[in-house]
Design a protein around this motif. Structure first.
Motif, short mmCIF file in Angstrom:
data_model
loop_
_atom_site.label_atom_id
_atom_site.label_comp_id
_atom_site.label_asym_id
_atom_site.label_seq_id
_atom_site.Cartn_x
_atom_site.Cartn_y
_atom_site.Cartn_z
N VAL A 523 0.74 -1.32 0.03
CA VAL A 523 -0.09 -0.03 -0.18
C VAL A 523 0.75 1.14 0.15
CG1 VAL A 523 -1.51 1.31 1.23
CG2 VAL A 523 -1.70 -1.45 1.13
N LEU A 524 0.69 2.20 -0.89
CA LEU A 524 1.34 3.51 -1.29
C LEU A 524 0.64 4.46 -0.41
CD1 LEU A 524 3.03 4.71 -4.16
CD2 LEU A 524 1.63 6.19 -2.94
N SER A 525 1.31 5.09 0.62
CA SER A 525 0.62 6.05 1.18
C SER A 525 1.48 7.57 0.95
CB SER A 525 1.07 5.85 2.79
OG SER A 525 0.30 4.57 3.03
N ASN A 526 0.72 8.81 0.77
CA ASN A 526 1.08 9.92 0.69
C ASN A 526 0.52 10.78 1.47
OD1 ASN A 526 0.02 12.32 -1.24
ND2 ASN A 526 2.23 12.39 -1.01
N GLU A 527 1.05 11.99 2.10
CA GLU A 527 0.65 12.93 2.96
C GLU A 527 0.72 14.34 2.31
OE1 GLU A 527 -1.31 12.12 5.44
OE2 GLU A 527 -0.98 10.01 5.39
N THR A 543 -4.10 6.76 0.05
CA THR A 543 -3.46 5.53 -0.26
C THR A 543 -3.86 5.28 -1.64
OG1 THR A 543 -5.29 4.28 0.90
CG2 THR A 543 -3.21 5.03 2.20
N ALA A 544 -2.85 4.40 -2.09
CA ALA A 544 -3.12 3.76 -3.25
C ALA A 544 -2.59 2.13 -2.98
CB ALA A 544 -2.22 4.02 -4.45
N ASP A 545 -3.83 1.26 -2.95
CA ASP A 545 -3.42 -0.04 -2.81
C ASP A 545 -2.83 -0.54 -4.18
OD1 ASP A 545 -3.34 -2.95 -2.20
OD2 ASP A 545 -5.44 -2.93 -1.45
N MET A 549 -4.78 -2.80 -6.74
CA MET A 549 -5.31 -1.88 -7.71
C MET A 549 -6.20 -1.14 -7.46
SD MET A 549 -4.63 -4.19 -11.26
CE MET A 549 -3.21 -4.84 -11.61
N THR A 550 -6.44 -0.39 -6.21
CA THR A 550 -7.58 0.50 -5.59
C THR A 550 -7.08 1.46 -5.34
OG1 THR A 550 -7.91 -0.41 -3.70
CG2 THR A 550 -9.36 -1.43 -5.33
N LEU A 551 -7.70 2.77 -5.31
CA LEU A 551 -7.32 4.07 -4.86
C LEU A 551 -8.42 4.82 -3.77
CD1 LEU A 551 -6.95 6.06 -8.31
CD2 LEU A 551 -5.08 5.48 -6.62
N ASN A 552 -7.85 5.12 -2.61
CA ASN A 552 -8.49 6.02 -1.60
C ASN A 552 -7.87 7.18 -1.20
OD1 ASN A 552 -10.24 6.70 0.31
ND2 ASN A 552 -9.74 5.07 1.68
N TYR A 553 -8.20 8.11 -2.23
CA TYR A 553 -7.55 9.54 -1.98
C TYR A 553 -8.33 10.57 -1.98
CZ TYR A 553 -2.98 11.95 -2.71
OH TYR A 553 -1.94 12.68 -2.40
N ARG A 554 -8.05 11.64 -0.85
CA ARG A 554 -8.73 12.93 -0.99
C ARG A 554 -7.81 14.15 -1.17
NH1 ARG A 554 -9.85 16.44 3.32
NH2 ARG A 554 -12.04 16.98 3.76
#
Length: 674
Positions: A523-527, A543-545, A549-554
Motif C-alpha cells: 500500500v502506497l501512502s502519501n501525505e 493511499t493507493a493499494d 489496484m484501488t485508490l482511496n485518496y482525498r
C-alpha cells in the motif's frame, strides 16, 4: 564415439579365435581359449558363461552367450560389458588373406558402463587394441589387430551408463540401440544411435571422416544430427577425442521440450512457455580442449524474438560462468508478462497469480553486457536499453546504464534474488518522462499530461506477481512539470460549486505537482501532495493499494479569493475505486466541516476582540476612579499613558509616606483650618 570402436575391436578378438578353431576344437575349449587370449591382449578379464556356437550360414562366425567384460582395475561400477549374447560373422576368404571383414556383429541386451577416472582416462582404452605402436608380448598377443571392415555392427536394447569422476556426473540411459558401418578399414564411418524409453523415441545420426584418425587422437570431420519429438539439432564441423574438442556450426530447434524430458525420465509439465516456442539456437561453436565453450555469431530465437550472442562459458567453478554480450533490434515480451499495451484489463482482473519459476537464476553465474532496441514489456514500450546483467549465486542484478522510454530516461538497477525464496527490488531514477505515454501504456489511464521525474526504492517478495505487488516496501518522490488533468475542471467546480464539471471536454491546467510517499504491505501512502495551478492549489493525502489496484485518496483544492489575507475556498474531492474506473465525487461532508471550522475561527476571533475591548474599558474605569481618589491631581507627562502616570503618582506617595514613618522626611504643611 571412440569407445564404440575400441569395444568392438576388443570383442572382435573373439572372431579370430573362434573362427580359427572352429573346425578343430570343442565349443567349451574355444571359449576358454578365447577368454585367455583376450585377457592377454587387452589386460581385461573376459568371462563366457554360456555356449559358443559356430555358425556357417549366411556367414562364417559364432554366437557367444552370457559374455562379461571386466572394468578397469579399481573401479566400483561393475563390469564394463554384460551381454546376453554376441553374434559374430566374418568373410572367410578375406580372413584367409589376413583381412578382417565383419559382415555381422550383433549384441543383445548389453549393459555397458563407460567410465572416465579422475585423471580423465576412459575405461574404453584397451592395451594393444587399436594401438599400432603397442609392444608385442611373449606370445605375440599384444600385436595390433589386422585392419577391420564393418559391414554392420548392431547393439540392441542396451543400458548405457556414463560416469565422469572429474565432473562428478553419473548418467544412465536405457533402451539404447547402436548401428555402425565402416566400409573401408579405418576410413569414414556412419553411426546411428536410437533410444526408445517411456514411450518416447530419439535418434542420433553421425558421420565421421576417418575412424583411424579419430582413435589415434586426431581431429576429424564430423557431421551429426539429433531428432526427438518436438526437438532437433545438428552440428557440422570437426571434432577430436583425445582431448575432447570440437569446432563447427551448431543448430538447435525446440518446439516442445516435454517429450525429451520424458525420454530422460524427468517427466512433468512442458517447461517452455508458449510464448517462447520455438526455442532456437544457431552459431559457430567451439569446445576448447580445456573444456570451455565459445559461441560466436550466435542467434537465439525465443518465440518471435531474436537475440544476437557472443558468449564464453567456463566450467571450473561450482557453477558454469557465462561472460559476453547480448543484443537485439527489438523484443516483444507481452506473451510472458500476460500484459498488453492497454492496462485496463489488468485493473479488472488483477495481477497474475501464476507461480513464477525462478530456478533458472541458480543454474549459472554471468557477466553479460546488454544492448537492446525497443522492448514491449506488456505494460509499456521501452525504446532503447544499454546495461548489464550480473548473476551470482542465484542473485541477478540488471544494471540500467541508459534506458530511453516514454520520451524520458531511466537509470538505476533491478534485483531478483532467489537464494531463499524469490524477492525483487531496485533503485530507479526517472527523468522527464511523458505522463500520458507512461500511464496510457502501463495502466490504460489517459487523463494526465505533462512530464515527470521520480526517485524510487522498493523491495517485494513472493512466488507470483500478485504476491510481490501485495508485499512491496519502499519510498520515493515524484515531481511533475506543467501539464493537464483531463476529465475534470477544478476551477469550474471551485467557482460554481458544480459537481458536473466532469467528463469529456473538462480539464485542469497545473504548473507543477510534487509529492513524497512510502510503501508498506503493498500500500502506497502519501501525505504531502501539492498541485500548484494559476488560479488555485490542490493538496492531497491518501493511499493507493498497489496489490488490489484501488485508490482511496482525498484532494482538497484551494481557490484563492483574497490575495492579501490568503483566505481560500476549499472544496475537498474524493477519488476512490479501481484504477481502471476511478470514481470522482465532491466531499460535501468534508466541505461542510471546513465551513464550520472557518465559522468557528471567525467567532473565536470576534470573541477575542470583544474580550480585549471589555478589558480595556474596565482598566480605564479603574484608572479614573483611582485618579479621583487622589484628588484628580494626576496628569500624564509627555509620552506617558494615564495608567503609567497613575502608577507613578502612587509610587511617589508611597515613598513619602514611608519616609515620614521612618522620620526621615518632612511633614506636609498644616491645613489652613488648623
Amino acid at each position: 564415439m571412440r569407445w564404440i570402436f575400441r569395444l568392438l575391436g576388443a570383442l572382435l578378438v573373439l572372431v579370430i579365435l573362434a573362427v580359427g578353431a572352429l573346425f578343430l576344437l570343442p565349443a567349451d575349449r574355444i571359449a576358454n581359449l578365447a577368454a585367455r587370449q583376450f585377457e592377454a591382449a587387452t589386460g581385461r578379464a573376459l568371462t563366457i558363461d554360456g555356449d559358443v556356437t559356430p555358425t556357417f550360414w549366411p556367414v562364417l562366425g559364432a554366437r557367444v552367450e552370457r559374455v562379461t567384460l571386466a572394468n578397469v582395475a579399481g573401479s566400483d561400477a561393475g563390469p564394463m560389458l554384460v551381454a546376453d549374447s554376441v553374434d559374430l560373422g566374418v568373410d572367410l576368404s578375406q580372413l584367409i588373406q589376413g583381412n578382417l571383414v565383419v559382415r555381422r556383429f550383433e549384441a543383445r541386451q548389453p549393459q555397458i558402463v563407460l567410465e572416465r577416472d579422475a585423471n580423465g582416462v576412459g575405461n574404453w582404452n584397451f592395451a594393444g587394441v587399436g594401438d599400432q605402436n603397442a609392444p608385442t608380448g611373449e606370445a605375440g598377443t599384444r600385436s595390433a589387430l589386422p585392419p577391420i571392415v564393418l559391414d554392420r555392427a548392431q547393439i540392441e536394447g542396451a543400458s548405457l551408463r556414463y560416469i565422469d569422476r572429474q565432473a562428478g556426473t553419473d548418467v544412465t540411459v536405457q533402451g539404447v540401440s547402436i548401428d555402425l558401418t565402416m566400409p573401408e578399414s579405418g576410413g569414414a564411418a556412419t553411426l546411428r544411435i536410437a533410444i526408445d524409453r517411456n514411450g518416447q523415441q530419439a535418434e542420433v545420426n553421425a558421420r565421421l571422416g576417418s575412424v583411424s584418425d579419430l582413435i589415434a587422437g586426431e581431429v576429424v570431420a564430423v557431421s551429426a544430427s539429433i531428432r526427438a519429438e518436438g526437438a532437433q539439432g545438428s552440428f557440422e564441423g570437426r571434432a577430436g577425442l583425445e582431448p575432447v574438442a570440437a569446432e563447427g556450426r551448431l543448430s538447435i530447434d525446440i518446439s516442445r521440450l516435454g517429450p525429451a524430458l520424458e525420454l530422460a525420465g524427468a517427466g512433468g509439465a512442458e517447461p517452455i512457455p508458449e510464448a517462447a516456442r520455438p526455442l532456437t539456437l544457431g552459431g559457430q561453436l567451439t569446445l576448447a580442449p580445456t573444456g570451455s565453450l565459445h559461441l560466436r555469431e550466435g542467434l537465439v530465437g525465443i518465440g518471435a524474438n531474436r537475440l544476437r550472442l557472443a558468449l564464453d562459458t567456463t566450467f571450473d567453478g561450482p557453477r558454469p560462468n557465462i561472460a559476453g554480450q547480448i543484443s537485439a533490434d527489438g523484443l516483444d515480451l507481452t506473451g510472458f508478462s500476460g500484459g498488453s499495451n492497454s492496462g485496463a484489463s489488468s485493473g479488472a482482473s488483477g495481477w497474475p497469480t501464476t507461480r513464477i519459476d525462478a530456478s533458472a537464476l541458480g543454474l549459472a553465474d554471468a557477466q553479460i553486457g546488454l544492448t537492446l532496441g525497443p522492448v514491449n514489456t506488456g505494460f509499456g514500450i521501452i525504446d532503447a536499453t544499454r546495461g548489464s546483467l550480473t548473476i551470482d549465486r542465484a542473485r541477478a542484478v540488471l544494471g540500467l546504464n541508459e534506458v530511453r522510454a516514454f520520451d524520458g530516461t531511466l537509470s538505476g538497477e533491478l534485483v531478483a534474488n532467489n537464494r531463499n525464496g524469490l524477492s525483487v527490488g531496485g533503485t530507479l531514477a526517472l527523468r522527464n518522462v511523458s505522463l500520458m505515454a507512461l500511464l496510457r501504456q502501463a495502466l490504460g489511464f489517459e487523463r494526465l499530461t505533462g512530464t515527470a521525474s521520480a526517485d524510487l526504492r522498493f523491495l517485494g517478495s513472493g512466488a507470483s506477481v500478485d504476491a510481490i505487488m501485495r508485499s512491496l516496501e519502499g519510498q520515493g518522490t515524484l515531481q511533475f512539470g506543467q501539464g493537464e488533468i483531463q476529465g475534470i475542471d477544478l476551477a469550474a467546480m471551485f467557482n460554481n460549486l458544480d459537481p458536473s464539471a466532469l467528463g469529456a471536454g473538462s480539464s485542469t491546467v497545473y504548473t507543477s505537482i510534487g509529492a513524497s510517499f512510502t510503501m508498506a504491505g503493498g500500500v502506497l501512502s502519501n501525505e504531502d501532495l501539492l498541485l500548484d495551478a494559476p488560479l488555485f492549489a490542490v493538496r492531497g493525502r491518501g493511499t493507493a493499494d498497489l496489490g488490489g489496484m484501488t485508490l482511496n485518496y482525498r484532494v482538497t483544492p484551494e481557490a484563492m479569493r483574497n490575495a492579501e489575507t490568503g483566505d481560500a475556498l476549499r472544496v475537498p474531492l474524493l477519488i476512490t475505486g479501481p484504477w481502471s474506473e476511478p470514481r470522482f465525487r465532491l466531499d460535501l461532508e468534508g466541505m461542510a466541516e471546513q465551513r464550520l471550522q472557518e465559522e468557528r475561527e471567525r467567532l473565536e476571533a470576534r470573541a477575542q476582540q470583544e474580550i480585549q475591548r471589555l478589558q480595556d474599558e474596565a482598566r480605564a474605569r479603574a484608572e479614573q476612579a483611582i485618579t479621583e481618589r487622589l484628588g484628580g491631581s494626576v496628569t500624564p507627562t509627555e509620552g506617558q499613558t494615564p495608567g503609567e502616570a497613575l502608577g507613578q503618582s502612587l509610587e511617589d506617595q508611597a515613598r513619602q509616606g514611608l519616609l515620614r514613618l521612618l522620620g526621615g522626611g518632612s511633614d506636609p504643611a498644616p491645613a489652613a483650618s488648623e
